[in-house]
Design an enzyme around this catalytic site. Structure first.
Site, mmCIF file in Angstrom:
data_model
loop_
_atom_site.group_PDB
_atom_site.id
_atom_site.type_symbol
_atom_site.label_atom_id
_atom_site.label_comp_id
_atom_site.label_asym_id
_atom_site.label_seq_id
_atom_site.Cartn_x
_atom_site.Cartn_y
_atom_site.Cartn_z
ATOM 1 N N TYR A 161 44.042 -87.044 111.120
ATOM 2 C CA TYR A 161 43.094 -86.350 110.569
ATOM 3 C C TYR A 161 42.701 -86.660 109.211
ATOM 4 O O TYR A 161 41.725 -86.338 108.674
ATOM 5 C CB TYR A 161 43.548 -84.708 110.481
ATOM 6 C CG TYR A 161 42.850 -83.820 111.227
ATOM 7 C CD1 TYR A 161 42.353 -84.342 112.336
ATOM 8 C CD2 TYR A 161 42.928 -82.688 111.116
ATOM 9 C CE1 TYR A 161 41.753 -83.439 113.391
ATOM 10 C CE2 TYR A 161 42.528 -81.594 111.956
ATOM 11 C CZ TYR A 161 41.878 -82.150 113.311
ATOM 12 O OH TYR A 161 41.190 -81.293 114.127
ATOM 13 N N LYS A 231 57.645 -88.662 116.580
ATOM 14 C CA LYS A 231 57.819 -89.749 117.206
ATOM 15 C C LYS A 231 58.486 -90.718 116.240
ATOM 16 O O LYS A 231 58.293 -92.070 116.250
ATOM 17 C CB LYS A 231 56.382 -90.260 117.890
ATOM 18 C CG LYS A 231 56.585 -91.540 118.709
ATOM 19 C CD LYS A 231 56.996 -91.079 120.100
ATOM 20 C CE LYS A 231 57.103 -92.336 121.027
ATOM 21 N NZ LYS A 231 57.877 -92.122 122.223
ATOM 22 N N ASP A 285 57.758 -87.072 123.247
ATOM 23 C CA ASP A 285 57.508 -87.273 124.410
ATOM 24 C C ASP A 285 58.841 -86.252 125.401
ATOM 25 O O ASP A 285 58.439 -85.572 126.507
ATOM 26 C CB ASP A 285 57.527 -88.602 125.106
ATOM 27 C CG ASP A 285 58.800 -89.494 124.346
ATOM 28 O OD1 ASP A 285 58.943 -89.150 123.154
ATOM 29 O OD2 ASP A 285 59.380 -90.296 124.908
ATOM 30 N N ASP A 309 48.122 -81.663 118.324
ATOM 31 C CA ASP A 309 47.148 -81.732 119.395
ATOM 32 C C ASP A 309 47.508 -81.632 120.568
ATOM 33 O O ASP A 309 47.025 -80.838 121.311
ATOM 34 C CB ASP A 309 46.105 -82.839 118.858
ATOM 35 C CG ASP A 309 44.683 -82.734 119.170
ATOM 36 O OD1 ASP A 309 44.306 -81.445 119.513
ATOM 37 O OD2 ASP A 309 43.883 -83.465 118.902
#
Ligand code: NAP
Length: 422
Positions: A161, A231, A285, A309
């Site tokens: 963003y 991540k 994930d 998101d």
């Protein structure tokens, strides 16, 4: 504070929500506040009025009132004022502190920055909060949708963003490539030929204030855990740092009220102290599959922008999809509630779509005002309406024997249910 509005008028009745004292984010809420509302684009003209009707019913049923202040953004602002996001709109939300909006269209392609992103950044609404819980009677693609009762806290001002990107072929992209290759030593990393480049900043400041919001929420609402989603195994210095800073907040700022998962096992054999919130982390994930396989183990999630998101939309699908998924953008002492869904232009003005997502976003807004009794009424009335079979097209097509209602009919039923329950 004074401000002259050129384009919109402040309602004659009602007062502004203010801060109890400057510097705190505790609100002083009158019984009759002024609340700015943006209907938004596309189906905003359908779900906006439906939401007003239901929230007003809940306010009246609990001895209060709301003075709506219509403000404009997107297409309606372009039509009226020839601009996408008038200063008056931003100023009204800044001044009145508690506001709600419908969806805004973001045309695909260059030259148009998302108004949603602009609003969140302009007002420093740094937390995107999305509760995902199942409402009895809402059809879902999973066998046990009731197992999900999570609240997602997505960082709203940085990561992707921040919007630091250079188009392939631009001078900027070539300059950054040159810098990265020649100055930073990544000389054999980027393939030859045109390259688009983006930078995702994740700061200590941005991470810590977001994680604090998630932990505070967990403590205030009797939740068991906060999970940091990242991540960090690949992006060690951005997402890995998000995890580390998140743990720092947990270890350094809450004393015995918060315990990290490793300490829990090392020192307490997995047994959390009564009432304490456990902070743990999961790689993004893995988390996406655990949402499906171990749904009931997750409570409050905190994550950088892009993970948030993906994850909150996936979680939203499990509890019945976009028609029922609420959200809110929250800063310090300021909220702009909004549904997760977009402007679905093909249904605009047809009195057809489901207003539940925006109504339940309004419920978050009522809770933020401290009007928990009104917020509970909204939830109960929505649940009774849906489980009794009065639903809009999106749910009706999945329910045997459901009764298809227009947006306005559905809102009438929910409002009447509020009066009955009050
Ligand atoms: P969308 O507007 O959310 O619509 C996608 C589909 O979701 C619709 O065709 C419809 O499915 C279903 N849906 C959405 N809202 C619904 C509702 N209230 N009731 C029932 N069904 C609903 O997504 P999009 O088509 O990708 O995006 C359209 C525009 O909205 C884009 O410009 C996008 O940038 C913008 N957007 C804005 C926001 C925001 O303002 N916060 C958020 C997301 C997207 P069916 O056709 O299957 O019935």
């Amino acid at each position: 504070m004074s401000y002259d509005y050129d384009q919109v008028s402040v309602p004659d009745e009602g007062e502004a929500v203010t801060l109890v004292e400057e510097g705190s984010d505790e609100l002083d809420v009158p019984d009759h506040p002024v609340v700015p509302i943006i209907y938004g684009d596309g189906i905003g003209v359908d779900v906006g009025p439906a939401t007003q009707q239901v929230l007003e019913a809940a306010a009246h049923a609990t001895g209060r009132d709301i003075s709506w202040m219509r403000v404009y953004a997107g297409e309606s602002a372009r039509e009226r004022y020839d601009e996408n996001l008038p200063d008056d709109t931003v100023e009204a939300i800044r001044r009145f502190r508690v506001a709600i909006k419908g969806p805004l269209t973001t045309p695909v392609g260059a030259g148009f920055r998302s108004l949603n992103v602009a609003l969140r950044k302009e007002l420093d609404l740094y937390t995107n909060m999305r509760p995902t819980y199942h409402i009895e009677g809402v059809p879902s693609p999973v066998t046990d949708p009731g197992a999900m009762d999570m609240v997602n806290f997505r960082e709203n001002t940085e990561d992707v963003y921040a919007g630091i990107e250079w188009e392939a072929g631009s001078e900027g992209a070539e300059q950054v490539r040159e810098f990265v290759e020649a100055e930073m030593g990544f000389d054999d990393t980027i393939h030859d030929g045109p390259v688009g480049i983006g930078i995702k900043p994740i700061t200590e400041f941005g991470t810590k204030r977001l994680v604090r919001k998630a932990v505070d929420y967990a403590l205030e609402n009797g939740r068991d855990s906060v999970t940091l989603i990242h991540k960090g195994n690949i992006m060690k210095f951005t997402e890995g740092q998000f995890r580390d800073w998140g743990y720092e907040v947990a270890r350094e700022e809450y004393g015995d009220e918060v315990i990290t998962e490793d300490t829990l096992w090392e020192e307490r054999d997995g047994e959390a102290p009564d009432g304490a919130v456990v902070v743990n982390d999961r790689i993004a994930d893995n988390m996406l599959q655990q949402l499906l396989t171990r749904t009931d183990q997750y409570d409050v999630l905190a994550m950088p922008n892009l993970n948030g998101d993906y994850l909150s939309d996936a979680a939203g699908a499990q509890i019945g999809g976009l028609g029922v998924a609420p959200g809110a953008n929250i800063g310090d002492g300021r909220i702009l509630a909004e549904p997760v869904h977009g402007s679905a232009p093909k249904y605009a003005g047809q009195d057809k779509v489901n207003p539940t997502a925006m109504i339940l976003s309004g419920r978050i807004m009522l809770e933020y005002l401290g009007w928990d009794d009104a917020a509970d009424l909204v939830y109960d009335a929505v649940e009774h309406t849906i489980s009794s079979g009065t639903v809009t097209y999106d749910l009706e097509r999945q329910i045997e024997g459901g009764e298809k209602a227009a947006t306005s009919e559905y809102a009438d039923t929910v409002a009447a249910e509020i009066e009955r329950l009050a």
